[in-house]
Each structure stands twice: as C-alpha cells, then as structure tokens.
Design a protein around this motif. Structure first.
Motif, PDB file in Angstrom:
ATOM      1  N   THR A  32       0.845  -1.246  -0.041  1.00 41.19           N
ATOM      2  CA  THR A  32       0.004   0.091  -0.020  1.00 41.19           C
ATOM      3  C   THR A  32       0.826   1.309   0.233  1.00 41.19           C
ATOM      4  OG1 THR A  32      -0.332   0.168   2.392  1.00 41.19           O
ATOM      5  CG2 THR A  32      -1.742  -1.340   1.234  1.00 41.19           C
ATOM      6  N   VAL A  36      -3.716   4.198   4.976  1.00 44.57           N
ATOM      7  CA  VAL A  36      -4.774   3.167   4.953  1.00 44.57           C
ATOM      8  C   VAL A  36      -4.751   2.557   6.498  1.00 44.57           C
ATOM      9  CG1 VAL A  36      -4.242   2.714   2.646  1.00 44.57           C
ATOM     10  CG2 VAL A  36      -2.898   1.381   4.728  1.00 44.57           C
ATOM     11  N   HIS A  38      -4.916  -1.336   8.251  1.00 40.61           N
ATOM     12  CA  HIS A  38      -4.992  -2.858   8.002  1.00 40.61           C
ATOM     13  C   HIS A  38      -5.936  -3.333   9.332  1.00 40.61           C
ATOM     14  CE1 HIS A  38      -1.912  -3.269   4.843  1.00 40.61           C
ATOM     15  NE2 HIS A  38      -1.634  -2.073   5.443  1.00 40.61           N
ATOM     16  N   ILE A  44      -8.059  -3.926   3.888  1.00 39.66           N
ATOM     17  CA  ILE A  44      -7.517  -2.627   4.093  1.00 39.66           C
ATOM     18  C   ILE A  44      -8.409  -1.393   3.817  1.00 39.66           C
ATOM     19  CG2 ILE A  44      -5.454  -1.267   3.212  1.00 39.66           C
ATOM     20  CD1 ILE A  44      -4.277  -3.822   1.812  1.00 39.66           C
ATOM     21  N   TYR A  46      -9.656   2.395   3.608  1.00 31.80           N
ATOM     22  CA  TYR A  46      -9.194   3.760   3.445  1.00 31.80           C
ATOM     23  C   TYR A  46     -10.154   4.667   3.176  1.00 31.80           C
ATOM     24  CZ  TYR A  46     -10.747   1.901  -1.219  1.00 31.80           C
ATOM     25  OH  TYR A  46     -11.510   1.330  -2.201  1.00 31.80           O
ATOM     26  N   PHE A  53      -2.891   0.450  -4.229  1.00 31.08           N
ATOM     27  CA  PHE A  53      -2.546  -0.734  -3.694  1.00 31.08           C
ATOM     28  C   PHE A  53      -1.836  -1.538  -4.813  1.00 31.08           C
ATOM     29  CE2 PHE A  53      -6.688   0.655  -2.177  1.00 31.08           C
ATOM     30  CZ  PHE A  53      -6.621   0.588  -0.810  1.00 31.08           C
TER      31      PHE A  53
END
Length: 364
Positions: A32, A36, A38, A44, A46, A53
């Motif tokens: 990435t 973002v 995780h 993921i 955003y 990505f």
C-alpha cells in the motif's frame, strides 16, 4: 457501478462480493501507499485520496474484492489502465484474458489507485486473488518524497470539468486527484507523493463557516472516523507543501461564529497554523515545509506564520505565492490548466532550491 472498458485485451466483469475465494486461487500480498488501516479481517480500509494498492501475480486473470460505494479507482495491469471502477460498492471484479507482459511471460503487476474524493466514508479493499503469486521484477523507486496537505485545490475538485456550474454527479465525475497540481509536480520531479487533502476545510474555519473538523483535526487519522490514527514510520517526506487558508478567509464571518472580528480570526488562524507546522516537524524532523498562498490577501497571514516559526528556531520553512488562475472548473475552482500553472511554479521553485533534497546532494 460503471466499469470502463480496457484499451487492451482484458475482459472485465463484476458480480456481488462473495465470501469465499474464487476456485484454485491464492490471495496476493498487497503493498500500500498512502493512508490506510489494516484490519484484523485482512481487509485494508481507506478514506483519503490517491491511496494505491499494488501486487504481482502469474497467469492471465485476477479477482479484486472491494467494498467502495463512493470511490473511483483506476486498475492498472503492467502499468496500463485495464479498467476504471466507479462506485463499485461491494463487488468482485474479474479481469481475465490478460496478455503477456511487455517482457514476455505470464508474470504481471496490478495496482489500484483511488483518484477522487469521498468525504466522511471508509472503503475497503478486501483481497486480490490470482492463480499464482509473483514477487515481480526489481523496481526502481523515486528517491525524492513529497507530501501535499490542503483543501479542494489540492484534491483537484472538479478540475477536469469544462464548466463552472456542476451537479453533484458531474462534480464527482470530474474530480481527478491524479491530474491535480500535486501529482503533476511529483511526476515531474520523480517523487513519491502523498496527497492528504479535504475539500472545504481550513486551518480554523471551514468554507462559509460550516461546522465540521478542520484539516488539522482530520490530519492525525488514517480514516475519516476520528479514531483510527495514522502511523507509518516509513513515510518521511523530504518536503511538505501546505496550502490552507482559502476556506478560512474566502467568506465573511457570520453571526454565531466563535470569532467576533476578522482580527480575531486572523490571530486564531496564525496561532493554530504555527502549532500545526510544529506538530508536523515533530513527526518529520528532516522535512522542509513550504506554505502556499493562492491569494495576495492571505499572503500576509501566511508570511506571519513563517516568520513566527523562524523566530521559534525553525530554519526550513518558506512561503510561495501562486496566483493568476482562470478557475473555469466546478464552482470556480482551478481547472487542469490552472493545475499545470501551479505545478510549473512549484517545479521552478524546487529547481531553484536543490537543498530541499539533501540526500541527493550527498549522493545517498
């Protein structure tokens, strides 16, 4: 959902998001870039524009599981746009019939870049699947790094529009951060770039005084949820460009706002701006900071911010005034011609200040 067709040989289709992987596939490891979060599920999340990505795969097809009801994303295969996803929602995107890569063979790169603005929303890349994973060939990464912090001008608000009066749908369709001055500049100087911008927001006052988080309020977070903080020790930009102030001062104060006079607003703006830059310095000890003014009326305030920072010991901060726009895009915003003008001015500034890239001068 709109799926723009590929200019190459790929075949694109979509279906409702599934809870099981496609048959005989493996989930790809995804790199990435941008802000973002995780999640424990492996997804993921955003919110900010220009999140990217990327991964590598073998074979002639991939599946992209995504949940993004407001975003517009370009999907690239081997560096070429395979499709554009517009508001894909909760979908599985299937791209097949991928031709051999330019080097010959079935190893490919895939990347997705969000290029519009979606305020007050959180989207997710769930997974990317293929029949085989690949580490990909060695890639060259730009040695320069730059971050842009700003408002609608930095976002590229309606910048590809040919008219000033736009519906909400037209605004969404014509906003392209990938064609903003920030990305044009980064591409020209070959630099990694983050664009952390949000339309309508100011340092202490949003456009026309509307209630909501200001940009310094939003900045600490990876998502537009007010709780998921952003932490990425690997992102240490050499230059941070801040362009904020248009929304603070472009409309008159209204009854009921916290500032009784413009002098009070100016004082609050200058003090908060100084503290914001100091907070950026704490996290980016080696960065140079460039403060942009789009209006001669706000240049004195921004210059005061610079002078107060210098008086406090800051040595790597400067002001650059950029004016003379046509503002022919949506809601009298800069169009792509204006973006190019801003970019050219920034490039000229950077060419005149090679000291902003100390690692390059030292041969590192």
């Amino acid at each position: 959902m709109i799926l723009a067709g590929s200019a190459h040989a790929e075949t694109i289709s979509s279906q409702t998001l599934m809870h099981t992987p496609p048959l005989d596939t493996v989930p790809l490891s995804v790199d990435t870039f941008g802000r973002v979060a995780h999640e424990k599920s492996g997804a993921i999340a955003y919110s900010w524009p220009l999140v990217t990505f990327s991964s590598h795969f073998t074979g002639s097809e991939i599946w992209i599981d995504i949940d993004d009801s407001k975003g517009r994303l370009n999907v690239y295969i081997d560096g070429n746009i395979a499709t554009t996803l517009s508001h894909p929602g909760a979908s599985r995107i299937h791209i097949k019939d991928v031709p051999e890569n330019p080097r010959g063979g079935d190893e490919h790169s895939v990347s997705l870049t969000r290029f519009n603005e979606t305020q007050d929303s959180v989207s997710r890349l769930i997974a990317i699947y293929a029949h085989g994973a690949s580490s990909g060939p060695p890639s060259m990464s730009p040695s320069k790094s730059i971050e842009f912090i700003g408002d609608s001008y930095t976002v590229g608000y309606g910048n590809t529009s040919s008219k000033r009066s736009c519906t909400a749908e037209e605004l969404d369709a014509t906003t392209d951060t990938g064609k903003s001055f920030a990305v044009l500049t980064a591409d020209a100087i070959w630099a990694k770039v983050q664009v952390n911008a949000y339309s309508g927001r100011g340092i202490v006052r949003n456009y026309n005084g509307f209630a909501g988080d200001t940009l310094p309020d939003l900045y600490p977070y990876a998502l537009f949820d007010g709780k998921t903080e952003y932490h990425d020790p690997t992102w240490q930009p050499q230059v941070i460009v801040i362009a904020l102030g248009t929304n603070d001062f472009s409309t008159p104060l209204h009854a009921g706002e916290k500032w009784k006079t413009e002098a009070e607003l100016i004082a609050d703006y200058e003090a908060t701006y100084v503290n914001f830059v100091k907070s950026l310095r704490t996290k980016n000890p080696d960065a140079s900071v460039l403060l942009i003014s789009y209006d001669p009326a706000t240049t004195p305030q921004i210059t005061t911010v610079r002078d107060r920072l210098r008086a406090a010991g800051e040595t790597r901060v400067d002001v650059l005034e950029i004016t003379g726009f046509t503002k022919n895009a949506c809601d009298h915003h800069p169009d792509t011609d204006d973006d190019r003008k801003i970019s050219q001015t920034l490039i000229a500034y950077f060419d005149a200040h090679p000291e902003l890239w100390p690692d390059l001068r030292q041969g590192k």
